[in-house]
Design a protein around this motif. Structure first.
Motif, PDB file in Angstrom:
ATOM      1  N   LYS A 196      -4.726   2.530  82.021  1.00 51.04           N
ATOM      2  CA  LYS A 196      -3.852   2.840  83.072  1.00 51.04           C
ATOM      3  C   LYS A 196      -4.790   3.603  84.211  1.00 51.04           C
ATOM      4  O   LYS A 196      -4.390   4.529  85.049  1.00 51.04           O
ATOM      5  CB  LYS A 196      -2.679   3.657  82.579  1.00 51.04           C
ATOM      6  CG  LYS A 196      -1.816   3.073  81.732  1.00 51.04           C
ATOM      7  CD  LYS A 196      -0.447   3.882  81.231  1.00 51.04           C
ATOM      8  CE  LYS A 196       0.468   2.875  80.623  1.00 51.04           C
ATOM      9  NZ  LYS A 196       1.868   3.784  80.340  1.00 51.04           N
ATOM     10  N   SER A 202       7.143   9.321  85.788  1.00 57.81           N
ATOM     11  CA  SER A 202       5.915   9.482  84.903  1.00 57.81           C
ATOM     12  C   SER A 202       5.040   8.345  85.421  1.00 57.81           C
ATOM     13  O   SER A 202       4.238   8.364  84.598  1.00 57.81           O
ATOM     14  CB  SER A 202       6.355   9.334  83.557  1.00 57.81           C
ATOM     15  OG  SER A 202       6.687   8.113  83.093  1.00 57.81           O
ATOM     16  N   SER A 241       2.549  13.835  72.708  1.00 59.40           N
ATOM     17  CA  SER A 241       2.574  13.426  71.397  1.00 59.40           C
ATOM     18  C   SER A 241       1.197  13.474  70.521  1.00 59.40           C
ATOM     19  O   SER A 241       1.048  13.728  69.539  1.00 59.40           O
ATOM     20  CB  SER A 241       3.133  11.723  71.342  1.00 59.40           C
ATOM     21  OG  SER A 241       2.255  11.060  72.172  1.00 59.40           O
ATOM     22  N   ASP A 274       7.058   1.072  82.309  1.00 56.41           N
ATOM     23  CA  ASP A 274       6.456   0.611  80.951  1.00 56.41           C
ATOM     24  C   ASP A 274       7.207   0.448  79.686  1.00 56.41           C
ATOM     25  O   ASP A 274       7.067  -0.518  78.899  1.00 56.41           O
ATOM     26  CB  ASP A 274       5.162   1.637  80.504  1.00 56.41           C
ATOM     27  CG  ASP A 274       5.591   3.125  80.538  1.00 56.41           C
ATOM     28  OD1 ASP A 274       6.284   3.469  81.251  1.00 56.41           O
ATOM     29  OD2 ASP A 274       4.961   3.915  79.769  1.00 56.41           O
ATOM     30  N   GLN A 310      -3.442   6.636  86.645  1.00 60.84           N
ATOM     31  CA  GLN A 310      -3.366   8.073  85.942  1.00 60.84           C
ATOM     32  C   GLN A 310      -4.751   8.563  86.217  1.00 60.84           C
ATOM     33  O   GLN A 310      -5.780   7.950  86.475  1.00 60.84           O
ATOM     34  CB  GLN A 310      -3.176   7.881  84.358  1.00 60.84           C
ATOM     35  CG  GLN A 310      -1.949   7.418  84.162  1.00 60.84           C
ATOM     36  CD  GLN A 310      -1.503   7.229  82.528  1.00 60.84           C
ATOM     37  OE1 GLN A 310      -2.451   7.377  81.839  1.00 60.84           O
ATOM     38  NE2 GLN A 310      -0.438   6.776  82.289  1.00 60.84           N
ATOM     39  N   LYS A 339      -1.141  13.768  85.955  1.00 64.34           N
ATOM     40  CA  LYS A 339      -0.933  12.858  84.721  1.00 64.34           C
ATOM     41  C   LYS A 339      -2.060  12.134  84.351  1.00 64.34           C
ATOM     42  O   LYS A 339      -2.520  11.366  85.334  1.00 64.34           O
ATOM     43  CB  LYS A 339       0.115  11.902  84.660  1.00 64.34           C
ATOM     44  CG  LYS A 339       0.301  11.216  83.510  1.00 64.34           C
ATOM     45  CD  LYS A 339       1.562  10.258  83.263  1.00 64.34           C
ATOM     46  CE  LYS A 339       1.475   9.576  82.081  1.00 64.34           C
ATOM     47  NZ  LYS A 339       2.759   8.845  82.127  1.00 64.34           N
ATOM     48  N   PHE A 393       3.297   8.269  71.282  1.00 67.19           N
ATOM     49  CA  PHE A 393       4.299   7.842  72.234  1.00 67.19           C
ATOM     50  C   PHE A 393       4.507   6.367  72.322  1.00 67.19           C
ATOM     51  O   PHE A 393       5.549   5.680  72.405  1.00 67.19           O
ATOM     52  CB  PHE A 393       4.324   8.564  73.333  1.00 67.19           C
ATOM     53  CG  PHE A 393       5.314   8.381  74.634  1.00 67.19           C
ATOM     54  CD1 PHE A 393       6.212   9.278  74.848  1.00 67.19           C
ATOM     55  CD2 PHE A 393       4.940   7.122  75.394  1.00 67.19           C
ATOM     56  CE1 PHE A 393       7.292   8.791  75.857  1.00 67.19           C
ATOM     57  CE2 PHE A 393       5.891   7.030  76.356  1.00 67.19           C
ATOM     58  CZ  PHE A 393       6.916   7.625  76.650  1.00 67.19           C
ATOM     59  N   ARG A 394       3.244   5.774  72.678  1.00 64.26           N
ATOM     60  CA  ARG A 394       3.332   4.414  72.999  1.00 64.26           C
ATOM     61  C   ARG A 394       3.624   3.634  71.675  1.00 64.26           C
ATOM     62  O   ARG A 394       4.092   2.594  71.535  1.00 64.26           O
ATOM     63  CB  ARG A 394       2.055   3.964  73.323  1.00 64.26           C
ATOM     64  CG  ARG A 394       1.774   4.500  74.594  1.00 64.26           C
ATOM     65  CD  ARG A 394       0.129   4.071  75.213  1.00 64.26           C
ATOM     66  NE  ARG A 394       0.076   4.700  76.324  1.00 64.26           N
ATOM     67  CZ  ARG A 394      -1.244   4.640  76.887  1.00 64.26           C
ATOM     68  NH1 ARG A 394      -2.222   3.963  76.574  1.00 64.26           N
ATOM     69  NH2 ARG A 394      -1.395   5.473  78.197  1.00 64.26           N
ATOM     70  N   ASP A 440       3.063   0.873  84.022  1.00 66.92           N
ATOM     71  CA  ASP A 440       4.180   1.936  84.767  1.00 66.92           C
ATOM     72  C   ASP A 440       4.542   1.257  86.065  1.00 66.92           C
ATOM     73  O   ASP A 440       5.620   1.604  86.668  1.00 66.92           O
ATOM     74  CB  ASP A 440       3.524   3.297  84.973  1.00 66.92           C
ATOM     75  CG  ASP A 440       3.603   3.955  83.568  1.00 66.92           C
ATOM     76  OD1 ASP A 440       3.176   3.247  82.616  1.00 66.92           O
ATOM     77  OD2 ASP A 440       3.106   5.184  83.635  1.00 66.92           O
ATOM     78  N   LYS A 456      -0.198  16.956  82.392  1.00 62.41           N
ATOM     79  CA  LYS A 456       0.232  16.120  81.184  1.00 62.41           C
ATOM     80  C   LYS A 456      -1.164  15.425  81.190  1.00 62.41           C
ATOM     81  O   LYS A 456      -1.794  14.949  81.887  1.00 62.41           O
ATOM     82  CB  LYS A 456       1.392  15.255  81.418  1.00 62.41           C
ATOM     83  CG  LYS A 456       1.427  14.349  80.381  1.00 62.41           C
ATOM     84  CD  LYS A 456       2.601  13.328  80.739  1.00 62.41           C
ATOM     85  CE  LYS A 456       2.753  12.253  79.439  1.00 62.41           C
ATOM     86  NZ  LYS A 456       3.609  11.297  79.942  1.00 62.41           N
ATOM     87  N   TYR A 479       7.362  18.367  71.449  1.00 64.14           N
ATOM     88  CA  TYR A 479       7.972  17.887  70.356  1.00 64.14           C
ATOM     89  C   TYR A 479       8.214  18.817  69.175  1.00 64.14           C
ATOM     90  O   TYR A 479       8.854  18.829  68.348  1.00 64.14           O
ATOM     91  CB  TYR A 479       7.274  16.392  69.664  1.00 64.14           C
ATOM     92  CG  TYR A 479       7.152  15.534  70.658  1.00 64.14           C
ATOM     93  CD1 TYR A 479       7.981  14.548  70.822  1.00 64.14           C
ATOM     94  CD2 TYR A 479       5.901  15.298  71.512  1.00 64.14           C
ATOM     95  CE1 TYR A 479       8.008  13.495  71.814  1.00 64.14           C
ATOM     96  CE2 TYR A 479       5.796  14.362  72.522  1.00 64.14           C
ATOM     97  CZ  TYR A 479       6.869  13.545  72.523  1.00 64.14           C
ATOM     98  OH  TYR A 479       6.542  12.410  73.613  1.00 64.14           O
TER      99      TYR A 479
HETATM  100  C1  PBG Z   1       4.520   6.481  80.423  1.00 63.28           C
HETATM  101  C2  PBG Z   1       4.816   7.584  79.633  1.00 63.28           C
HETATM  102  C3  PBG Z   1       3.962   8.250  78.730  1.00 63.28           C
HETATM  103  C4  PBG Z   1       4.185   9.198  78.125  1.00 63.28           C
HETATM  104  C5  PBG Z   1       5.415   9.526  78.872  1.00 63.28           C
HETATM  105  N1  PBG Z   1       5.606   8.641  79.715  1.00 63.28           N
HETATM  106  C6  PBG Z   1       2.589   7.326  77.920  1.00 63.28           C
HETATM  107  C7  PBG Z   1       1.590   6.669  78.922  1.00 63.28           C
HETATM  108  O1  PBG Z   1       1.530   6.932  80.022  1.00 63.28           O
HETATM  109  O2  PBG Z   1       1.251   5.645  78.565  1.00 63.28           O
HETATM  110  C8  PBG Z   1       3.447   9.966  77.097  1.00 63.28           C
HETATM  111  C9  PBG Z   1       4.091  11.368  76.498  1.00 63.28           C
HETATM  112  C10 PBG Z   1       3.525  11.577  75.094  1.00 63.28           C
HETATM  113  O3  PBG Z   1       2.407  11.124  74.694  1.00 63.28           O
HETATM  114  O4  PBG Z   1       4.049  12.342  74.428  1.00 63.28           O
HETATM  115  N2  PBG Z   1       5.262   6.320  81.544  1.00 63.28           N
END
Ligand code: PBG
Length: 326
Positions: free
Chosen positions: A221, A164, A278, A121, A225, A194, A203-204, A129, A252, A317
Motif C-alpha cells: 500500500k 482509512s 492490531s 479493502d 499510505q 496513516k 487486522f488483515r 483501499d 496510525k 483493542y
Molecule cells: C484498512 C485498514 C487497516 C487497518 C484499519 N483500516 C489495515 C490496512 O491499511 O491494511 C488496520 C488496523 C489495525 O491493524 O488494527 N483500510
C-alpha cells in the motif's frame, strides 16, 4: 542538594497530586469486527482475546463494555468472499449487514458514538483501499466510491465517518457529499497520518483484507499510505485534512509514531486520535502469554504513553480491559 525530585515521588498521595496525564474510559474507542451471521463469535489467531462477532454478540459486547464507561466503538466488516468485487459494490448495498448492524446498535444504544470505516479493502477482491485500474490505485475514481460509502453509513446511523484509505482529497469530497445529503452533523475522523506499516497483520487476518498477490495488482500500500521515514509529510497531510473539514486528525500506528502524535498535537487545535493497531497489541499479548511481560501493567503503560504524547482519543483493542482496570 537544594532540589530533590524524589520528594515529589515519596508517597502515593504526592504522586497523585502531581500526575500530569490522566487516561480513562472516556478517551478510549473499542474496535469491533462484525460478521454477517448474527450469533457468530470467531477468534482471531493472531489477536487473542479479540473476536469477529455477529450482531447479537456485538450488542451483548457493547452492553458489557458500557458497564465500564466505554461509549465509543469503531466498526469493521468481515465481508464474505462472495460479496467482494473490484469496486466494492457491497459497501452500499441495501442488504449490507454492516449497515444493518449500525442501525440496530444505534436503536438499542442511542448514546454510543459509532465510528465507521471508509475504504474499499474489506469489500475488494484486490485487497486495496482504492480501486485498481490498469495496475494502479486510481485516486479520483476511488473518491466517488468513498463518498457513496460515507453517505450510506451516515444514513445507517454512524455518528462519525472514518476514512482509512489515504486517497488525496477524500476528506473534502466526503464532507461535501455528506452535507449535500443533509448529514451536516455527521463527523469525520480523518486517518491523517496513516503509515504503510508492518503492524496491521492481525487486522488483515481478521478481515482477510491483505493486498492480493495478483498480476496487475500492486502487492503493498506504499503508493497511498505514508513512508515510516517521514514526519514533516504528516504535517502536510494534517493541513489538508484540517482545511477540508476533518473533525479529528488521526495518527496510525501509535507507539512507533509518538513523535508524530506530538507534532500534530502541537500544530493543530483539532482533537488528535491515535490508533494503537492490531500488531502493536499482538506483540504485547504474545510476550504476556509467555510470561515475559505483565499484561495489565504493560498495556496500561502503552496506552498512557500514547495519551501523554498528545492523543485526545485512543483506539485500541485493549480499551475494554483498560476500562475494566481503571
Ligand atoms: C484498512 C485498514 C487497516 C487497518 C484499519 N483500516 C489495515 C490496512 O491499511 O491494511 C488496520 C488496523 C489495525 O491493524 O488494527 N483500510
Amino acid at each position: 542538594m537544594l532540589s530533590r525530585p524524589r520528594r515529589n515521588r515519596s508517597s502515593a498521595a504526592v504522586r497523585n497530586l502531581i500526575r500530569e496525564t490522566e487516561l480513562n474510559a472516556g478517551h478510549l474507542v473499542q474496535p469491533i469486527f462484525l460478521m454477517p451471521e448474527a450469533d457468530a463469535r470467531l477468534p482471531i489467531a493472531s489477536l487473542p482475546g479479540t473476536f469477529r462477532m455477529g450482531i447479537d454478540e456485538v450488542l451483548r459486547e457493547i452492553e458489557d463494555c458500557m458497564q465500564f464507561g466505554l461509549l465509543s466503538y469503531m466498526m469493521f466488516p468481515a465481508v464474505p468472499e462472495e460479496h467482494k468485487d473490484k469496486t466494492g459494490t457491497y459497501a452500499t448495498a441495501a442488504e449490507n449487514f454492516y449497515l444493518h448492524a449500525a442501525r440496530a446498535i444505534k436503536e438499542r444504544f442511542p448514546e454510543v458514538c459509532l465510528i465507521s470505516d471508509v475504504a474499499l479493502d474489506p469489500y475488494s477482491t484486490d485487497g486495496h483501499d482504492g480501486v485498481v485500474i490498469d495496475g494502479e490505485i486510481h485516486n479520483d475514481e476511488t473518491l466517488k466510491l468513498l463518498d457513496a460509502m460515507s453517505v450510506a453509513q451516515a444514513q445507517a446511523g454512524f455518528d462519525v465517518i472514518g476514512p482509512s484509505d489515504m486517497m488525496d482529497g477524500r476528506i473534502g469530497s466526503i464532507r461535501r457529499a455528506l452535507d449535500r445529503e443533509g448529514y451536516t452533523g455527521t463527523g469525520i475522523m480523518a486517518y491523517t497520518a496513516k503509515y504503510a506499516s508492518a503492524f496491521y497483520g492481525p487486522f488483515r487476518d481478521a478481515l482477510d483484507s491483505a493486498p492480493r498477490q495478483l498480476q496487475d495488482v500492486p502487492s503493498d500500500k506504499k503508493t497511498y499510505q505514508m513512508d515510516p521515514a517521514n514526519a514533516r509529510e504528516a504535517l502536510r497531510e494534517a493541513a489538508h485534512d484540517a482545511a477540508e473539514g476533518a473533525d479529528y486528525l488521526m495518527v496510525k500506528p501509535a507507539l512507533n509514531y509518538l513523535d508524530i502524535i506530538y507534532r500534530l498535537h502541537e500544530a493543530h487545535p483539532l482533537p488528535i486520535a491515535a490508533y494503537h493497531v492490531s500488531g502493536e497489541c499482538a506483540m504485547l499479548l504474545a510476550a504476556a502469554e509467555r510470561g515475559w511481560l505483565d499484561y495489565e501493567q504493560a498495556a496500561s503503560e502503552a496506552l498512557l504513553s500514547i495519551r501523554r504524547a498528545g492523543a485526545d482519543v485512543i483506539i485500541s483493542y485493549f480499551a475494554k480491559d483498560y476500562a475494566r482496570w481503571s
